[in-house]
Design a protein around this motif. Structure first.
Motif, PDB file in Angstrom:
ATOM      1  N   ASN A  11       1.075  -1.250  -0.038  1.00  0.00           N
ATOM      2  CA  ASN A  11       0.018   0.059  -0.089  1.00  0.00           C
ATOM      3  C   ASN A  11       0.815   1.169   0.000  1.00  0.00           C
ATOM      4  O   ASN A  11       1.789   1.220   0.614  1.00  0.00           O
ATOM      5  N   GLY A  12       0.297   2.043  -0.708  1.00  0.00           N
ATOM      6  CA  GLY A  12       1.193   3.569  -0.758  1.00  0.00           C
ATOM      7  C   GLY A  12       1.490   4.055  -2.243  1.00  0.00           C
ATOM      8  O   GLY A  12       1.856   3.128  -3.015  1.00  0.00           O
TER       9      GLY A  12
ATOM     10  N   ALA B 287      -4.119  11.742   0.706  1.00  0.00           N
ATOM     11  CA  ALA B 287      -4.136  10.599  -0.088  1.00  0.00           C
ATOM     12  C   ALA B 287      -5.607  10.932  -1.360  1.00  0.00           C
ATOM     13  O   ALA B 287      -6.285  11.265  -0.882  1.00  0.00           O
TER      14      ALA B 287
ATOM     15  N   SER C  72      -3.742   3.019  -2.616  1.00  0.00           N
ATOM     16  CA  SER C  72      -3.319   4.574  -2.088  1.00  0.00           C
ATOM     17  C   SER C  72      -3.978   5.191  -1.481  1.00  0.00           C
ATOM     18  O   SER C  72      -3.869   6.554  -1.407  1.00  0.00           O
TER      19      SER C  72
ATOM     20  N   THR D 132      -4.600   5.783   1.620  1.00  0.00           N
ATOM     21  CA  THR D 132      -4.190   6.450   2.773  1.00  0.00           C
ATOM     22  C   THR D 132      -2.555   6.595   2.678  1.00  0.00           C
ATOM     23  O   THR D 132      -2.113   6.254   1.432  1.00  0.00           O
TER      24      THR D 132
ATOM     25  N   ASP E 202       0.733   5.865   4.112  1.00  0.00           N
ATOM     26  CA  ASP E 202       1.217   5.077   4.956  1.00  0.00           C
ATOM     27  C   ASP E 202       2.728   5.412   5.633  1.00  0.00           C
ATOM     28  O   ASP E 202       3.527   5.617   4.850  1.00  0.00           O
ATOM     29  N   ASN E 203       2.795   5.424   6.835  1.00  0.00           N
ATOM     30  CA  ASN E 203       4.241   5.766   7.566  1.00  0.00           C
ATOM     31  C   ASN E 203       4.976   6.874   6.842  1.00  0.00           C
ATOM     32  O   ASN E 203       5.968   6.820   6.448  1.00  0.00           O
TER      33      ASN E 203
ATOM     34  N   SER F 293      -1.293   4.647   9.144  1.00  0.00           N
ATOM     35  CA  SER F 293      -1.820   5.350   7.937  1.00  0.00           C
ATOM     36  C   SER F 293      -2.714   6.477   8.470  1.00  0.00           C
ATOM     37  O   SER F 293      -3.398   6.415   9.528  1.00  0.00           O
TER      38      SER F 293
ATOM     39  N   LYS G  82      -4.858   9.961   6.485  1.00  0.00           N
ATOM     40  CA  LYS G  82      -5.534  10.516   5.179  1.00  0.00           C
ATOM     41  C   LYS G  82      -4.792  11.568   4.798  1.00  0.00           C
ATOM     42  O   LYS G  82      -4.687  11.857   3.418  1.00  0.00           O
TER      43      LYS G  82
ATOM     44  N   PHE H 169       5.835   7.283   1.058  1.00  0.00           N
ATOM     45  CA  PHE H 169       4.509   6.733   1.779  1.00  0.00           C
ATOM     46  C   PHE H 169       4.442   5.154   1.294  1.00  0.00           C
ATOM     47  O   PHE H 169       4.237   4.919   0.322  1.00  0.00           O
TER      48      PHE H 169
ATOM     49  N   ASN I 266       3.761   1.091   3.391  1.00  0.00           N
ATOM     50  CA  ASN I 266       3.209   0.200   4.514  1.00  0.00           C
ATOM     51  C   ASN I 266       4.557  -0.736   4.813  1.00  0.00           C
ATOM     52  O   ASN I 266       4.296  -1.493   5.655  1.00  0.00           O
TER      53      ASN I 266
END
Length: 493
Positions: free
Chosen positions: A149-150, A212, A218, A220, A222-223, A265, A267, A286, A288
């Motif tokens: 994700n990201g 996001a 994608s 969110t 992420d980190n 995560s 927004k 960004f 995960n």
């Protein structure tokens, strides 16, 4: 006739010709006048390209080049086994170079066995990938199959921020930006994205805000992690997440430094840079942490040559953090319009670029994506530009020369005349400039690119299984007289 009278007569002739042109344009076929929707005010051409064109090797004998290409196209490319795996031989005409993607394919294989692993791709391109076009579809295909994700690494600002849907970016107007397209000696080294930014915050706060987008995988951020460079002065940053404000220090002690905004995560968030005007800022990452992540490093007007100016030590520092497994170089759009069909100069320059990538990211697999088809008006009809095939062949040559994988985007989309079809069909898949893809076409190209890469991966898994089950790989052999060696001097004989 006096000078004043002559001037007014000349002006009248020019004005009449202009009015006639406008009138005729309304009744002549649309395709005679390519309708470009590209904002020319925002188009940059890198300085290295302009210098290379000025020094274009026109003295090279065109007939000898054609004869060399004819011979090369008929010869076999026979691979030496790597890690006990040897892909079938190819000809130059159908060259894909899956053999040189083995380390990338092995990382995908290990990820498929253990979903907690991580694979990362850097996708460098020009206006073809502006706004995350093509790249976002390659990314979604990989994340659909392998997880992740990201959107990956995102610059502080770019000329395509407003048009990028995969992540929304707003920013203050007082950022100082230096790009590898037009600055040879930046104040601080360029980042992995080819840019360096400075927060000009002495009068007003310098800030950037991310949200996001709606794209699958994608939705969110992420980190979120900031990347910044070395400076003798420290600074501060306020991260605003919802109603909360996190104040953190910037300690620019290393060539490349990272600062995680928060785990998990979110927004959206806003970053205010405080007393940080001397610190080189690169961007935010960004992801995960598992699956596949693809960074889009697009830049309008880029030929790919500026990558040769990267500081290898800085890139290695980025790589220690991001750990790339594949680097894609997708260029050509900005190299077609200089009235030449001899691209030896570009082949030479991009060989230098690929070698810089190898120095900067040791052990990484490299994939060259060729120019797409482009149409130009000939005898009142739009046809494939006469420079497309010579450029594509030059790109294939330096892919082979540097032991890189290769995607022939020109043939993948249909070959001769295909851009006209992509523009004229309903619904259209390319713009009326007969050069760039629209959203629909970019998605199709992203799927085609992923499909070719995935065919190589599936073939790799079969070869790997044969190796693991005890089937001995073919012995390493010297190429026959009618075969081309994959050594570095093979394409310049």
């Amino acid at each position: 006739m006096n000078t004043k009278s002559y001037f007014f007569q000349s002006f009248a002739i020019v004005a009449l010709a202009f009015v006639a042109f406008i009138g005729f344009k309304q009744i002549l076929p649309d395709k005679i006048f390519s309708d470009s929707k590209v904002d020319s005010k925002n188009v940059l051409i890198d300085s290295l390209l302009l210098e290379s064109v000025a020094k274009d090797s026109l003295s090279t004998d065109g007939d000898s080049i054609a004869e060399s290409e004819r011979k090369l196209g008929q010869e076999k490319i026979v691979y030496d086994a790597s890690e006990g795996i040897e892909f079938p031989s190819e000809t130059f005409d159908n060259y894909k170079g899956f053999q040189y993607l083995i380390s990338f394919y092995e990382k995908l294989y290990q990820l498929e066995q253990n979903p907690q692993r991580h694979v990362r791709i850097a996708y460098y391109g020009d206006s073809m990938t502006d706004g995350d076009l093509i790249v976002q579809d390659v990314r979604m295909n990989y994340q659909e199959r392998f997880g992740g994700n990201g959107v990956g690494f995102v610059s502080i600002i770019s000329e395509s921020s407003a048009s990028r849907g995969s992540v929304k970016t707003l920013f203050s107007k007082n950022w100082k930006t230096q790009s590898y397209l037009n600055v040879k000696r930046p104040t601080s080294p360029f980042g992995v994205n080819g840019h360096v930014f400075f927060a000009n915050d002495k009068v007003n706060t310098t800030w950037v805000q991310y949200e996001a987008g709606p794209n699958k995988y994608s939705t969110t951020l992420d980190n979120p992690t900031l990347f910044y460079g070395r400076s003798s002065k420290k600074g501060n940053e306020n991260f605003i997440i919802g109603k909360d404000t996190l104040r953190k220090n910037l300690s620019p002690n290393n060539l490349v430094n990272s600062l995680k905004v928060t785990s998990g995560s979110i927004k959206s968030f806003k970053a205010n840079f405080i007393h940080a005007d001397s610190i080189p800022i690169y961007g935010f990452n960004f992801d995960n942490g598992t699956g596949v992540h693809v960074d889009n490093f697009s830049q309008r007007g880029n030929s790919g040559l500026p990558i040769s100016m990267f500081d290898a030590s800085v890139m290695q520092a980025f790589n220690n953090n991001l750990k790339y497994d594949l680097i894609i170089l997708h260029y050509g759009t900005n190299v077609l319009n200089y009235g030449t069909k001899n691209y030896f100069w570009y082949e030479k320059g991009m060989t230098k670029t690929v070698n810089k990538i190898k120095e900067s990211f040791p052990g990484v697999s490299i994939l060259i994506v060729s120019t797409a088809d482009k149409s130009t008006k000939y005898d009142l009809e739009m046809k494939t530009d006469s420079a497309v095939v010579p450029l594509m062949k030059a790109q294939k040559k330096y892919a082979l020369e540097t032991e890189s994988g290769f995607v022939n985007l020109y043939t993948l989309m249909g070959g001769d005349g295909s851009m006209v079809k992509w523009v004229d069909e309903s619904p259209a898949k390319a713009n009326k400039d007969y050069t760039h893809f629209n959203q629909r076409g970019a998605k199709a190209i992203g799927n085609l690119l992923y499909s070719q890469l995935n065919k190589g991966y599936e073939q790799y898994k079969v070869l790997r299984e044969k190796r693991e089950t005890g089937v001995k790989p073919k012995a390493i052999r010297k190429p026959k007289a009618d075969s081309v060696s994959v050594k570095k001097d093979s394409v310049n004989e």
